[in-house]
Design an enzyme around this catalytic site. Structure first.
Site, mmCIF file in Angstrom:
data_model
loop_
_atom_site.group_PDB
_atom_site.id
_atom_site.type_symbol
_atom_site.label_atom_id
_atom_site.label_comp_id
_atom_site.label_asym_id
_atom_site.label_seq_id
_atom_site.Cartn_x
_atom_site.Cartn_y
_atom_site.Cartn_z
ATOM 1 N N ASP A 1 -47.807 -22.081 13.924
ATOM 2 C CA ASP A 1 -46.617 -22.945 13.975
ATOM 3 C C ASP A 1 -45.581 -22.428 12.971
ATOM 4 O O ASP A 1 -45.766 -22.521 11.760
ATOM 5 C CB ASP A 1 -47.027 -24.388 13.643
ATOM 6 N N ARG B 1 -40.693 -30.177 19.930
ATOM 7 C CA ARG B 1 -41.517 -30.292 21.138
ATOM 8 C C ARG B 1 -42.431 -31.486 21.013
ATOM 9 O O ARG B 1 -43.182 -31.594 20.045
ATOM 10 C CB ARG B 1 -42.428 -29.046 21.279
HETATM 11 C C1 PRP Z 1 -41.160 -24.620 17.732
HETATM 12 C C2 PRP Z 1 -40.285 -23.382 17.702
HETATM 13 C C3 PRP Z 1 -39.406 -23.590 18.908
HETATM 14 C C4 PRP Z 1 -40.318 -24.275 19.868
HETATM 15 C C5 PRP Z 1 -40.792 -23.285 20.869
HETATM 16 O O1 PRP Z 1 -40.488 -25.712 17.211
HETATM 17 O O2 PRP Z 1 -39.584 -23.223 16.514
HETATM 18 O O3 PRP Z 1 -38.258 -24.371 18.653
HETATM 19 O O4 PRP Z 1 -41.436 -24.779 19.122
HETATM 20 O O5 PRP Z 1 -41.548 -23.888 21.843
HETATM 21 P P1 PRP Z 1 -41.079 -24.005 23.360
HETATM 22 O O6 PRP Z 1 -40.517 -22.661 23.718
HETATM 23 O O7 PRP Z 1 -42.339 -24.329 24.086
HETATM 24 O O8 PRP Z 1 -40.052 -25.091 23.445
HETATM 25 P P2 PRP Z 1 -41.199 -27.140 17.012
HETATM 26 O O9 PRP Z 1 -40.994 -28.001 18.202
HETATM 27 O O10 PRP Z 1 -42.604 -26.929 16.552
HETATM 28 O O11 PRP Z 1 -40.333 -27.805 15.873
HETATM 29 P P3 PRP Z 1 -40.137 -27.338 14.341
HETATM 30 O O12 PRP Z 1 -39.348 -26.045 14.367
HETATM 31 O O13 PRP Z 1 -39.376 -28.472 13.761
HETATM 32 O O14 PRP Z 1 -41.498 -27.155 13.730
HETATM 33 N N1 URA Z 2 -43.972 -23.117 18.412
HETATM 34 C C1 URA Z 2 -44.509 -22.443 17.371
HETATM 35 O O1 URA Z 2 -44.096 -22.631 16.214
HETATM 36 N N2 URA Z 2 -45.501 -21.568 17.635
HETATM 37 C C2 URA Z 2 -45.956 -21.332 18.870
HETATM 38 O O2 URA Z 2 -46.865 -20.504 19.042
HETATM 39 C C3 URA Z 2 -45.391 -22.050 19.934
HETATM 40 C C4 URA Z 2 -44.393 -22.935 19.677
#
Ligand code: PRP
Ligand code: URA
Length: 209
Positions: free
Chosen positions: A200, A104
């Protein structure tokens, strides 16, 4: 319209409390995420097809049932989805694993695609997309669109924690995809994080913050 299943099992509730706790370290967080994924795998595979087989027990022949039909694929959304793969594979070791890389953008909250590697026969498989967090739903909606573009038609989503906003977005974009989550939380904050959530998920799994 898709089915939404909130799996309210006491073991899952207990394990969710552990991973929500900010004092839970990365090692325990990873282990418990894997355990919850295993419990959710039990629920999401409840209706997959079986066929009758004959097995020789030490006593006689038994009519049994074994898995049949379409093969499974587990598709984690990187990075955090990786934390759920091994738990699921413990129950369905024959499943193939595809990977979709999305993150994201912190400003726009829009998902940015950076990787896609899927089993070659993905269009013939029952697919389980896994990601611990369904927040705005953007990442999951895009991941499923990427799968459909490559021919996939039987898709379910399994997550740990969902915001109502994410569920709504996913249902609207992909009404054919059933959603299995351990808990539906209250709401998103102004930065798109789930409340109460667990923070996160990627950072907590991989110790990156
Ligand atoms: C997090 C999570 C999802 C996403 C959810 O990933 O694991 O993939 O955010 O958010 P959304 O529903 O608003 O799209 P992130 O983008 O933080 O990446 P990461 O898993 O590499 O930390
Ligand atoms: N992605 C995460 O990892 N945590 C949240 O709460 C939302 C998006």
């Amino acid at each position: 319209m898709s089915q939404i299943v909130e799996v309210n099992h006491p073991l899952i509730q207990h394990k969710l409390a552990i991973i929500r706790d900010k004092n839970t370290g990365s090692k325990e967080f990873r282990e418990v995420v894997e355990e919850i994924a295993m419990l959710l795998a039990y629920e999401v595979t409840r209706n997959i097809s079986t066929e009758e087989v004959e097995v020789q027990t030490p006593m006689c022949t038994a009519k049994c049932r074994m898995l049949s039909g379409k093969k499974l694929a587990i598709v984690p959304i990187l990075r955090a989805g990786l934390g759920m793969v091994e738990g699921m594979r413990k129950l369905v070791p024959a499943a193939k694993v595809g990977h979709i890389g999305l993150y994201r953008d912190e400003e726009t909250l829009q998902p940015v695609e950076y990787f896609c590697k899927l089993p070659t026969d993905i269009s013939e498989r029952d697919i389980i997309v896994v990601d611990p967090m369904l927040a705005t739903g953007g990442s999951c909606v895009d991941a499923i669109s990427m799968l459909k573009k490559r021919g996939a038609s039987s898709i379910r989503f399994v997550g740990l924690i969902a915001a109502p906003e994410g569920i709504q977005a996913l249902q609207k974009a992909h009404p054919d995809v059933d959603i299995y989550v351990a808990h539906i939380d209250d709401r998103l904050n102004e930065k798109g994080y789930i409340l109460p959530g667990l923070g996160d998920a990627g950072d907590r799994l991989f110790g990156t913050k």
